[in-house]
Scaffold this motif. Structure first.
Motif, PDB file in Angstrom:
ATOM      1  N   ILE A  36       0.841  -1.197   0.000  1.00  0.00           N
ATOM      2  CA  ILE A  36       0.000   0.000   0.000  1.00  0.00           C
ATOM      3  C   ILE A  36       0.880   1.252   0.000  1.00  0.00           C
ATOM      4  CG2 ILE A  36      -1.624   1.366   1.375  1.00  0.00           C
ATOM      5  CD1 ILE A  36      -2.913  -1.364   2.200  1.00  0.00           C
ATOM      6  N   GLU A  37       1.933   1.243   0.783  1.00  0.00           N
ATOM      7  CA  GLU A  37       2.865   2.371   0.802  1.00  0.00           C
ATOM      8  C   GLU A  37       3.464   2.600  -0.591  1.00  0.00           C
ATOM      9  OE1 GLU A  37       6.820   3.087   3.314  1.00  0.00           O
ATOM     10  OE2 GLU A  37       5.142   2.383   4.537  1.00  0.00           O
ATOM     11  N   ALA A  38       3.847   1.521  -1.260  1.00  0.00           N
ATOM     12  CA  ALA A  38       4.418   1.624  -2.607  1.00  0.00           C
ATOM     13  C   ALA A  38       3.376   2.130  -3.603  1.00  0.00           C
ATOM     14  CB  ALA A  38       4.977   0.272  -3.048  1.00  0.00           C
ATOM     15  N   ILE A  39       2.145   1.629  -3.485  1.00  0.00           N
ATOM     16  CA  ILE A  39       1.066   2.077  -4.375  1.00  0.00           C
ATOM     17  C   ILE A  39       0.833   3.577  -4.207  1.00  0.00           C
ATOM     18  CG2 ILE A  39      -1.448   2.012  -4.712  1.00  0.00           C
ATOM     19  CD1 ILE A  39      -1.308  -1.023  -4.125  1.00  0.00           C
ATOM     20  N   LEU A  40       0.721   4.022  -2.971  1.00  0.00           N
ATOM     21  CA  LEU A  40       0.452   5.438  -2.724  1.00  0.00           C
ATOM     22  C   LEU A  40       1.577   6.321  -3.254  1.00  0.00           C
ATOM     23  CD1 LEU A  40      -1.134   5.199   0.838  1.00  0.00           C
ATOM     24  CD2 LEU A  40      -2.300   5.742  -1.331  1.00  0.00           C
ATOM     25  N   ASP A  41       2.816   5.880  -3.103  1.00  0.00           N
ATOM     26  CA  ASP A  41       3.935   6.651  -3.624  1.00  0.00           C
ATOM     27  C   ASP A  41       3.950   6.613  -5.151  1.00  0.00           C
ATOM     28  OD1 ASP A  41       6.274   8.276  -3.218  1.00  0.00           O
ATOM     29  OD2 ASP A  41       7.495   6.533  -3.739  1.00  0.00           O
ATOM     30  N   PHE A  42       3.701   5.440  -5.727  1.00  0.00           N
ATOM     31  CA  PHE A  42       3.685   5.291  -7.180  1.00  0.00           C
ATOM     32  C   PHE A  42       2.594   6.170  -7.790  1.00  0.00           C
ATOM     33  CE2 PHE A  42       3.063   3.185 -11.261  1.00  0.00           C
ATOM     34  CZ  PHE A  42       4.355   2.854 -11.636  1.00  0.00           C
TER      35      PHE A  42
ATOM     36  N   PHE B 164       7.950   3.720  -3.999  1.00  0.00           N
ATOM     37  CA  PHE B 164       7.481   2.958  -5.152  1.00  0.00           C
ATOM     38  C   PHE B 164       8.548   1.995  -5.667  1.00  0.00           C
ATOM     39  CE2 PHE B 164       9.822   6.233  -7.333  1.00  0.00           C
ATOM     40  CZ  PHE B 164      10.269   5.632  -8.509  1.00  0.00           C
ATOM     41  N   ARG B 165       9.808   2.275  -5.368  1.00  0.00           N
ATOM     42  CA  ARG B 165      10.900   1.405  -5.836  1.00  0.00           C
ATOM     43  C   ARG B 165      10.818   0.005  -5.232  1.00  0.00           C
ATOM     44  NH1 ARG B 165      13.956   6.429  -5.303  1.00  0.00           N
ATOM     45  NH2 ARG B 165      14.256   7.227  -7.390  1.00  0.00           N
ATOM     46  N   LEU B 166      10.063  -0.118  -4.154  1.00  0.00           N
ATOM     47  CA  LEU B 166       9.846  -1.433  -3.569  1.00  0.00           C
ATOM     48  C   LEU B 166       9.245  -2.387  -4.603  1.00  0.00           C
ATOM     49  CD1 LEU B 166       9.754  -3.216  -0.947  1.00  0.00           C
ATOM     50  CD2 LEU B 166       7.362  -2.504  -0.802  1.00  0.00           C
ATOM     51  N   ILE B 167       8.431  -1.848  -5.506  1.00  0.00           N
ATOM     52  CA  ILE B 167       7.815  -2.682  -6.534  1.00  0.00           C
ATOM     53  C   ILE B 167       8.896  -3.354  -7.371  1.00  0.00           C
ATOM     54  CG2 ILE B 167       6.340  -2.679  -8.595  1.00  0.00           C
ATOM     55  CD1 ILE B 167       4.824  -0.277  -7.244  1.00  0.00           C
ATOM     56  N   ALA B 168       9.888  -2.591  -7.793  1.00  0.00           N
ATOM     57  CA  ALA B 168      10.983  -3.161  -8.589  1.00  0.00           C
ATOM     58  C   ALA B 168      11.753  -4.205  -7.801  1.00  0.00           C
ATOM     59  CB  ALA B 168      11.927  -2.050  -9.060  1.00  0.00           C
ATOM     60  N   CYS B 169      12.027  -3.922  -6.542  1.00  0.00           N
ATOM     61  CA  CYS B 169      12.746  -4.882  -5.696  1.00  0.00           C
ATOM     62  C   CYS B 169      11.952  -6.171  -5.546  1.00  0.00           C
ATOM     63  CB  CYS B 169      13.016  -4.287  -4.318  1.00  0.00           C
ATOM     64  SG  CYS B 169      14.118  -2.872  -4.327  1.00  0.00           S
ATOM     65  N   GLU B 170      10.650  -6.026  -5.334  1.00  0.00           N
ATOM     66  CA  GLU B 170       9.808  -7.204  -5.119  1.00  0.00           C
ATOM     67  C   GLU B 170       9.553  -7.987  -6.401  1.00  0.00           C
ATOM     68  OE1 GLU B 170       9.067  -8.651  -2.270  1.00  0.00           O
ATOM     69  OE2 GLU B 170      10.247  -7.086  -1.326  1.00  0.00           O
ATOM     70  N   VAL B 171       9.578  -7.326  -7.545  1.00  0.00           N
ATOM     71  CA  VAL B 171       9.498  -8.051  -8.816  1.00  0.00           C
ATOM     72  C   VAL B 171      10.657  -9.033  -8.884  1.00  0.00           C
ATOM     73  CG1 VAL B 171       9.833  -7.836 -11.317  1.00  0.00           C
ATOM     74  CG2 VAL B 171       8.220  -6.344 -10.160  1.00  0.00           C
TER      75      VAL B 171
ATOM     76  N   LEU C 190      -3.387   3.161 -13.012  1.00  0.00           N
ATOM     77  CA  LEU C 190      -2.331   2.727 -12.091  1.00  0.00           C
ATOM     78  C   LEU C 190      -1.916   1.290 -12.363  1.00  0.00           C
ATOM     79  CD1 LEU C 190      -0.647   3.388  -9.459  1.00  0.00           C
ATOM     80  CD2 LEU C 190      -2.486   2.199  -8.256  1.00  0.00           C
ATOM     81  N   LEU C 191      -2.879   0.412 -12.551  1.00  0.00           N
ATOM     82  CA  LEU C 191      -2.540  -0.999 -12.774  1.00  0.00           C
ATOM     83  C   LEU C 191      -1.766  -1.187 -14.078  1.00  0.00           C
ATOM     84  CD1 LEU C 191      -5.756  -2.802 -11.495  1.00  0.00           C
ATOM     85  CD2 LEU C 191      -3.566  -2.521 -10.328  1.00  0.00           C
ATOM     86  N   VAL C 192      -2.127  -0.428 -15.098  1.00  0.00           N
ATOM     87  CA  VAL C 192      -1.367  -0.477 -16.362  1.00  0.00           C
ATOM     88  C   VAL C 192       0.054   0.034 -16.128  1.00  0.00           C
ATOM     89  CG1 VAL C 192      -1.173   0.527 -18.689  1.00  0.00           C
ATOM     90  CG2 VAL C 192      -3.389  -0.347 -17.868  1.00  0.00           C
ATOM     91  N   ASP C 193       0.181   1.145 -15.404  1.00  0.00           N
ATOM     92  CA  ASP C 193       1.500   1.725 -15.134  1.00  0.00           C
ATOM     93  C   ASP C 193       2.378   0.783 -14.302  1.00  0.00           C
ATOM     94  OD1 ASP C 193       0.719   3.969 -16.527  1.00  0.00           O
ATOM     95  OD2 ASP C 193       0.420   5.223 -14.758  1.00  0.00           O
ATOM     96  N   ILE C 194       1.782   0.128 -13.309  1.00  0.00           N
ATOM     97  CA  ILE C 194       2.552  -0.806 -12.479  1.00  0.00           C
ATOM     98  C   ILE C 194       3.000  -1.998 -13.317  1.00  0.00           C
ATOM     99  CG2 ILE C 194       2.357  -2.507 -10.600  1.00  0.00           C
ATOM    100  CD1 ILE C 194       0.739  -0.381  -9.054  1.00  0.00           C
TER     101      ILE C 194
ATOM    102  N   ALA D 297      -1.145  -9.449 -10.214  1.00  0.00           N
ATOM    103  CA  ALA D 297      -2.537  -9.704  -9.806  1.00  0.00           C
ATOM    104  C   ALA D 297      -2.795  -9.229  -8.379  1.00  0.00           C
ATOM    105  CB  ALA D 297      -2.862 -11.189  -9.941  1.00  0.00           C
ATOM    106  N   PHE D 298      -1.772  -9.236  -7.528  1.00  0.00           N
ATOM    107  CA  PHE D 298      -1.955  -8.804  -6.144  1.00  0.00           C
ATOM    108  C   PHE D 298      -2.450  -7.354  -6.080  1.00  0.00           C
ATOM    109  CE2 PHE D 298      -0.179  -7.492  -1.904  1.00  0.00           C
ATOM    110  CZ  PHE D 298      -1.015  -8.285  -1.142  1.00  0.00           C
ATOM    111  N   PHE D 299      -1.974  -6.513  -6.983  1.00  0.00           N
ATOM    112  CA  PHE D 299      -2.405  -5.116  -7.012  1.00  0.00           C
ATOM    113  C   PHE D 299      -3.886  -5.018  -7.392  1.00  0.00           C
ATOM    114  CE2 PHE D 299       2.159  -5.047  -7.607  1.00  0.00           C
ATOM    115  CZ  PHE D 299       2.562  -4.064  -6.712  1.00  0.00           C
ATOM    116  N   ALA D 300      -4.311  -5.842  -8.336  1.00  0.00           N
ATOM    117  CA  ALA D 300      -5.725  -5.863  -8.732  1.00  0.00           C
ATOM    118  C   ALA D 300      -6.596  -6.401  -7.600  1.00  0.00           C
ATOM    119  CB  ALA D 300      -5.911  -6.690 -10.000  1.00  0.00           C
TER     120      ALA D 300
END
Length: 134
Positions: free
Chosen positions: A58-64, A72-79, A122-126, A94-97
């Motif tokens: 949620i923190e990453a989503i809000l920043d993104f 938001f860089r957490l998304i890249a790390c977690e990928v 947002l989902l397209v951008d992520i 799918a977790f974001f959806a």
């Protein structure tokens, strides 16, 4: 309450008024829509892991969706880390959806067209951002 002009933030703010902890709702939906994910969580101590994972997401989503100050860089790390765990990229995204769909259900009639458009974008951008990390 100050209402954020950001529709993504608004969706979380409104949800927080209805639900103190999204964790059980999000994971119930995740396990229903993607039953294979249940085995990815150990039985002992997994509640803390789920809560932490959701809070960081949620923190990453809000920043993104907002100022992109770094969380938001957490998304890249977690990928990368989920790739190493063998989690399919589609399941990671799918977790974001699942989070979006949980919020939508919780908000009901307060799920506005602006929020719909913001989450769709947002989902397209992520997805695009995650694909660029490969």
């Amino acid at each position: 309450m100050n209402v954020s002009p950001n529709p993504i933030e608004q969706s979380f703010e409104r949800a927080a008024l209805r639900c103190a902890d999204l964790t059980p709702l999000v994971y119930q939906r995740l396990f229903t829509e993607h039953p294979e994910t249940r085995a990815m969580f150990r039985s002992q101590g997994s509640e803390l892991v789920k809560g932490s994972m959701l809070a960081l997401t949620i923190e990453a989503i809000l920043d993104f969706a907002g100022e992109r100050r770094g969380h938001f860089r957490l998304i890249a790390c977690e990928v990368t880390s989920h790739d190493a765990y063998g989690t399919p990229r589609e399941l990671f995204i799918a977790f974001f959806a699942v989070i979006r769909d949980t919020l939508r259900e919780l908000l009901g009639a307060e799920w506005t067209p602006d929020i719909v458009r913001a989450w769709d974008a947002l989902l397209v951008d992520i997805d695009t951002y995650a694909a660029a990390q490969a």
